[in-house]
Design a protein around this motif. Sequence first.
Motif, short mmCIF file in Angstrom:
data_model
loop_
_atom_site.label_atom_id
_atom_site.label_comp_id
_atom_site.label_asym_id
_atom_site.label_seq_id
_atom_site.Cartn_x
_atom_site.Cartn_y
_atom_site.Cartn_z
N ARG A 48 4.11 -39.94 0.16
CA ARG A 48 4.78 -39.79 -1.13
C ARG A 48 6.30 -39.63 -0.98
NH1 ARG A 48 1.41 -35.63 -2.02
NH2 ARG A 48 3.10 -34.40 -2.88
N ALA A 49 6.77 -39.18 0.16
CA ALA A 49 8.22 -39.08 0.38
C ALA A 49 8.86 -40.47 0.42
CB ALA A 49 8.51 -38.34 1.69
N ALA A 50 8.11 -41.46 0.83
CA ALA A 50 8.63 -42.84 0.91
C ALA A 50 8.28 -43.67 -0.31
CB ALA A 50 8.10 -43.53 2.17
N PHE A 51 7.12 -43.40 -0.92
CA PHE A 51 6.61 -44.29 -1.97
C PHE A 51 6.33 -43.52 -3.26
CE2 PHE A 51 4.83 -45.97 2.12
CZ PHE A 51 5.75 -47.00 2.26
N GLU A 52 6.99 -43.93 -4.35
CA GLU A 52 6.64 -43.36 -5.65
C GLU A 52 5.56 -44.24 -6.27
OE1 GLU A 52 10.00 -43.12 -8.26
OE2 GLU A 52 9.85 -45.22 -8.84
N ASP A 53 4.90 -43.69 -7.27
CA ASP A 53 3.80 -44.39 -7.94
C ASP A 53 2.71 -44.79 -6.94
OD1 ASP A 53 5.25 -44.23 -10.32
OD2 ASP A 53 6.20 -46.17 -9.98
N LEU A 54 2.55 -44.00 -5.89
CA LEU A 54 1.53 -44.30 -4.87
C LEU A 54 0.15 -44.29 -5.53
CD1 LEU A 54 1.08 -44.80 -1.84
CD2 LEU A 54 0.75 -42.34 -1.59
N ASN A 55 -0.60 -45.35 -5.29
CA ASN A 55 -1.91 -45.49 -5.93
C ASN A 55 -2.88 -46.18 -4.98
OD1 ASN A 55 -3.65 -45.30 -8.30
ND2 ASN A 55 -3.54 -47.52 -8.30
N PHE A 56 -4.13 -45.78 -5.05
CA PHE A 56 -5.20 -46.44 -4.32
C PHE A 56 -6.21 -46.93 -5.35
CE2 PHE A 56 -3.40 -43.54 -1.26
CZ PHE A 56 -3.39 -44.26 -0.08
N ASP A 57 -6.29 -48.23 -5.54
CA ASP A 57 -7.26 -48.83 -6.46
C ASP A 57 -8.51 -49.17 -5.65
OD1 ASP A 57 -8.43 -50.00 -8.67
OD2 ASP A 57 -7.37 -51.91 -8.42
N ILE A 58 -9.58 -48.45 -5.89
CA ILE A 58 -10.80 -48.61 -5.10
C ILE A 58 -11.63 -49.76 -5.65
CG2 ILE A 58 -12.94 -47.50 -4.37
CD1 ILE A 58 -11.37 -44.84 -4.46
N HIS A 59 -11.98 -50.70 -4.75
CA HIS A 59 -12.77 -51.88 -5.12
C HIS A 59 -14.25 -51.70 -4.77
CE1 HIS A 59 -8.90 -53.71 -5.77
NE2 HIS A 59 -8.59 -53.58 -4.50
N ASP A 60 -14.52 -51.22 -3.58
CA ASP A 60 -15.90 -51.09 -3.10
C ASP A 60 -16.04 -49.84 -2.25
OD1 ASP A 60 -16.96 -53.85 -3.87
OD2 ASP A 60 -15.27 -54.39 -2.57
N VAL A 61 -17.22 -49.21 -2.33
CA VAL A 61 -17.57 -48.08 -1.48
C VAL A 61 -18.98 -48.34 -0.97
CG1 VAL A 61 -17.96 -45.60 -1.33
CG2 VAL A 61 -16.15 -46.48 -2.82
N VAL A 62 -19.14 -48.27 0.35
CA VAL A 62 -20.45 -48.48 0.95
C VAL A 62 -20.73 -47.31 1.88
CG1 VAL A 62 -21.81 -50.00 2.44
CG2 VAL A 62 -20.13 -50.99 0.87
N ALA A 63 -21.95 -46.78 1.81
CA ALA A 63 -22.34 -45.67 2.67
C ALA A 63 -23.58 -46.04 3.47
CB ALA A 63 -22.62 -44.43 1.83
N ASP A 64 -23.60 -45.62 4.72
CA ASP A 64 -24.75 -45.82 5.59
C ASP A 64 -24.87 -44.58 6.48
OD1 ASP A 64 -26.88 -46.82 7.01
OD2 ASP A 64 -25.66 -48.16 8.26
N GLY A 65 -25.80 -43.72 6.17
CA GLY A 65 -25.93 -42.48 6.91
C GLY A 65 -24.70 -41.61 6.71
N ASP A 66 -24.06 -41.23 7.82
CA ASP A 66 -22.88 -40.37 7.72
C ASP A 66 -21.57 -41.17 7.69
OD1 ASP A 66 -22.76 -41.27 10.34
OD2 ASP A 66 -22.37 -39.30 11.21
N LEU A 67 -21.67 -42.49 7.54
CA LEU A 67 -20.50 -43.36 7.54
C LEU A 67 -20.26 -43.93 6.14
CD1 LEU A 67 -18.36 -44.63 9.43
CD2 LEU A 67 -19.95 -46.53 9.75
N VAL A 68 -18.99 -43.83 5.67
CA VAL A 68 -18.60 -44.35 4.37
C VAL A 68 -17.42 -45.28 4.56
CG1 VAL A 68 -17.76 -43.78 2.05
CG2 VAL A 68 -19.39 -42.25 3.20
N ALA A 69 -17.49 -46.47 3.97
CA ALA A 69 -16.38 -47.43 4.02
C ALA A 69 -15.85 -47.63 2.61
CB ALA A 69 -16.83 -48.76 4.61
N VAL A 70 -14.52 -47.62 2.48
CA VAL A 70 -13.87 -47.80 1.19
C VAL A 70 -12.89 -48.96 1.29
CG1 VAL A 70 -12.38 -46.74 -0.57
CG2 VAL A 70 -14.07 -45.34 0.66
#
Length: 159
Positions: A48-70
């Motif tokens: 945030r010190a470098a980037f204003e309006d910082l945003n993460f637009d999430i497209h997909d979330v996949v989970a398999d056991g203890d692993l999550v991919a975003v």
Amino acid sequence: MTIMTSGDLAELAQVVHPQAVNREAKAEPAACRVHGPAAFAATARWLRAAFEDLNFDIHDVVADGDLVAVHCTMSGRQVGPFVAYDERGEVDQAFPPTGRRFAITQTHWFRVKDGQLIEHWANRDDLGMASQLGWVPPKPAFLWRMVRAKRRARRNPTH
């Protein structure tokens, strides 16, 4: 992901395990290289010190056991220097603000333990971000601004 845009330590403590490690922190300030919620909050502050309006637009979330991919798009506008660090935690490069906007895709991988994030690593389009922000190909005037920004960052570390 959206918690990273606020960097709220109380919110991060709810989802980040006390022993959590960010495998991507190797080019970040020393405060980001420790374990637990405080390290993730330090990463949020650094971004945030470098980037204003910082945003993460999430497209997909996949989970398999203890692993999550975003799969997401990170976007913002560079208003401060973006400082990268070496393995000793010292300033390696500083990219002065360009005022430009960027939007790049990323994939974040999380391992979960006891319902909390314990490990993080990512695949990012760093070249795409550098191109959109005007860091590459570097023009002579920008290279000179980088030298000055690096000197300032070394004299006045803020992270």
